[in-house]
Design a protein around this motif. Structure first.
Motif, PDB file in Angstrom:
ATOM      1  N   ALA A   1     -37.299 -41.498   1.856  1.00 14.82           N
ATOM      2  CA  ALA A   1     -38.292 -41.636   3.065  1.00 14.82           C
ATOM      3  C   ALA A   1     -38.552 -42.958   3.473  1.00 14.82           C
ATOM      4  O   ALA A   1     -38.510 -43.252   4.770  1.00 14.82           O
TER       5      ALA A   1
ATOM      6  N   ALA B   1     -35.280 -43.691   5.765  1.00 14.01           N
ATOM      7  CA  ALA B   1     -35.435 -42.853   6.874  1.00 14.01           C
ATOM      8  C   ALA B   1     -36.288 -43.792   8.073  1.00 14.01           C
ATOM      9  O   ALA B   1     -36.083 -43.558   9.105  1.00 14.01           O
TER      10      ALA B   1
ATOM     11  N   ALA C   1     -30.018 -42.670   8.917  1.00 11.53           N
ATOM     12  CA  ALA C   1     -29.952 -41.397   8.768  1.00 11.53           C
ATOM     13  C   ALA C   1     -29.763 -40.707   7.436  1.00 11.53           C
ATOM     14  O   ALA C   1     -28.870 -41.163   6.948  1.00 11.53           O
ATOM     15  N   THR C   2     -30.797 -39.944   7.181  1.00 12.32           N
ATOM     16  CA  THR C   2     -30.787 -39.325   5.836  1.00 12.32           C
ATOM     17  C   THR C   2     -31.050 -37.930   5.840  1.00 12.32           C
ATOM     18  O   THR C   2     -31.427 -37.475   6.725  1.00 12.32           O
TER      19      THR C   2
ATOM     20  N   PRO D   1     -32.971 -34.798   5.553  1.00 11.29           N
ATOM     21  CA  PRO D   1     -34.479 -34.682   5.850  1.00 11.29           C
ATOM     22  C   PRO D   1     -35.118 -34.398   4.459  1.00 11.29           C
ATOM     23  O   PRO D   1     -34.659 -33.588   3.771  1.00 11.29           O
ATOM     24  N   THR D   2     -35.996 -35.226   4.125  1.00 11.81           N
ATOM     25  CA  THR D   2     -36.512 -35.135   2.663  1.00 11.81           C
ATOM     26  C   THR D   2     -38.262 -35.180   2.894  1.00 11.81           C
ATOM     27  O   THR D   2     -38.839 -35.920   3.538  1.00 11.81           O
ATOM     28  N   GLN D   3     -38.729 -33.975   2.086  1.00  8.08           N
ATOM     29  CA  GLN D   3     -40.203 -34.094   2.107  1.00  8.08           C
ATOM     30  C   GLN D   3     -40.452 -34.434   0.582  1.00  8.08           C
ATOM     31  O   GLN D   3     -39.881 -33.941  -0.344  1.00  8.08           O
TER      32      GLN D   3
ATOM     33  N   PRO E   1     -38.038 -25.500   4.465  1.00  9.00           N
ATOM     34  CA  PRO E   1     -37.364 -25.259   5.383  1.00  9.00           C
ATOM     35  C   PRO E   1     -36.883 -23.940   6.041  1.00  9.00           C
ATOM     36  O   PRO E   1     -36.952 -22.815   5.172  1.00  9.00           O
TER      37      PRO E   1
ATOM     38  N   GLN F   1     -35.416 -30.432   0.437  1.00 10.29           N
ATOM     39  CA  GLN F   1     -34.564 -30.695   1.502  1.00 10.29           C
ATOM     40  C   GLN F   1     -33.498 -29.589   1.976  1.00 10.29           C
ATOM     41  O   GLN F   1     -33.453 -28.951   0.946  1.00 10.29           O
TER      42      GLN F   1
ATOM     43  N   GLN G   1     -27.296 -29.025   2.762  1.00  4.59           N
ATOM     44  CA  GLN G   1     -26.322 -29.434   3.741  1.00  4.59           C
ATOM     45  C   GLN G   1     -24.963 -28.452   3.537  1.00  4.59           C
ATOM     46  O   GLN G   1     -24.403 -28.663   2.644  1.00  4.59           O
TER      47      GLN G   1
ATOM     48  N   GLY H   1     -23.929 -33.873   8.524  1.00 11.45           N
ATOM     49  CA  GLY H   1     -25.147 -32.806   8.945  1.00 11.45           C
ATOM     50  C   GLY H   1     -24.546 -31.492   9.853  1.00 11.45           C
ATOM     51  O   GLY H   1     -23.218 -31.770   9.876  1.00 11.45           O
TER      52      GLY H   1
END
Length: 293
Positions: free
Chosen positions: A96, A99, A104-105, A107-109, A120, A165, A168, A253
């Motif tokens: 986080a 980011a 560019a990572t 997406p992470t909660q 997601p 996440q 991918q 991505g």
């Protein structure tokens, strides 16, 4: 003739001499004027105070006792990478921060105990924020939110923060590219296959067995890895050459753009055995640079 420098490679009780990846490093260190040997990081008899350098290598049991591990890191006079880096990097909440710094990572909660994520829309991954070797990481189908909630509840019951996440999909076809830097300079790369689709544990029980192969990264992947190094060292207020090693795990991505999956600065497999003697020599030279200051 000058006395050889004493270098200790830190493993753990289950892997006191690592997983074999450093076997070609030991003779390269000897050629560089270093006397290298393995220690177990939590062995109180390990001669860390007499070492010119202690290198974190296979300390892969730290996840269940991170606080103890970090206290040990802080007690080591000459540790690489440094204890401050280990503290930051052993909690994947660093994603986080990167980011927020513009990298560019994936997406992470970051989901602490007592909180819940926005699940997601497609396939996704739930994993502990402190963990090694993909232990505790699980992949879920879009319609398996109940299973994900159960897994998350289990992590939270243990007092663990989790990451959520989106999965991918490119990893299934192309894996993830691990770009290895030594003393801040690109050295080599290898590809790791997907590990969240029924992969088995290694014999030590410390990490999920990986399918790996040497690789030459695409130009945009390598350029992204260089950017990740610059962003990270700027964030940590370090010079690139202050990091003895770094492994940048890159995936693409949905639009094909490279992005960061993980940044390994503490105890990653470096793929030396895949890259061969030239990479081991580069690692030994990086060690010698640090020692010669």
């Amino acid at each position: 003739m000058a006395e050889p420098k004493r270098v200790l490679l830190a493993g753990c009780a289950d892997l006191p001499r690592g997983d074999g990846d450093e076997d070609i490093l030991l003779p390269a260190l000897a050629e560089a004027g270093c006397k290298a040997e393995w220690i177990v990081w939590d062995d109180p008899s390990a001669p860390i105070s007499d070492a010119d350098l202690v290198i974190l290598r296979a300390t892969w049991d730290y996840a269940s006792r991170r606080d103890e591990f970090l206290r040990w890191c802080e007690s080591v006079p000459a540790l690489r990478n440094p204890a401050s880096v280990a503290r930051w990097n052993t909690d994947k909440a660093y994603l986080a921060e990167l980011a927020a710094a513009g990298l560019a990572t994936v997406p992470t909660q970051v989901v602490a105990p007592g909180s819940a994520p926005d699940w997601p829309a497609g396939e996704f991954v739930v994993k502990p924020s402190v963990g090694a070797g993909s232990r505790g990481a699980r992949r879920f189908a879009a319609d398996d939110v109940d299973g994900a909630r159960e897994h998350l509840a289990g992590l939270h019951a243990d007092g663990r923060t989790a990451l959520v996440q989106p999965y991918q999909a490119d990893v299934d076809a192309n894996g993830e590219t691990a770009c290895v830097f030594l003393a801040g300079r690109y050295s080599h790369a290898f590809v790791k296959g997907p590990m969240l689709s029924g992969a088995s544990m290694d014999g030590s029980g410390l990490f999920v067995a990986e399918k790996v192969a040497a690789a030459r990264p695409a130009d945009d992947v390598l350029a992204f890895a260089e950017q990740a190094m610059d962003t990270t060292t700027s964030l940590l207020r370090l010079r690139r050459n202050e990091l003895l090693y770094a492994r940048i795990d890159v995936v693409r991505g949905a639009d094909g753009t490279p992005m960061l999956l993980e940044l390994e600065l503490t105890e990653p497999s470096l793929g030396l055995s895949l890259a061969g003697d030239a990479a081991a020599i580069r690692m030994a030279e990086a060690v010698r640079e640090l020692l010669d200051g």
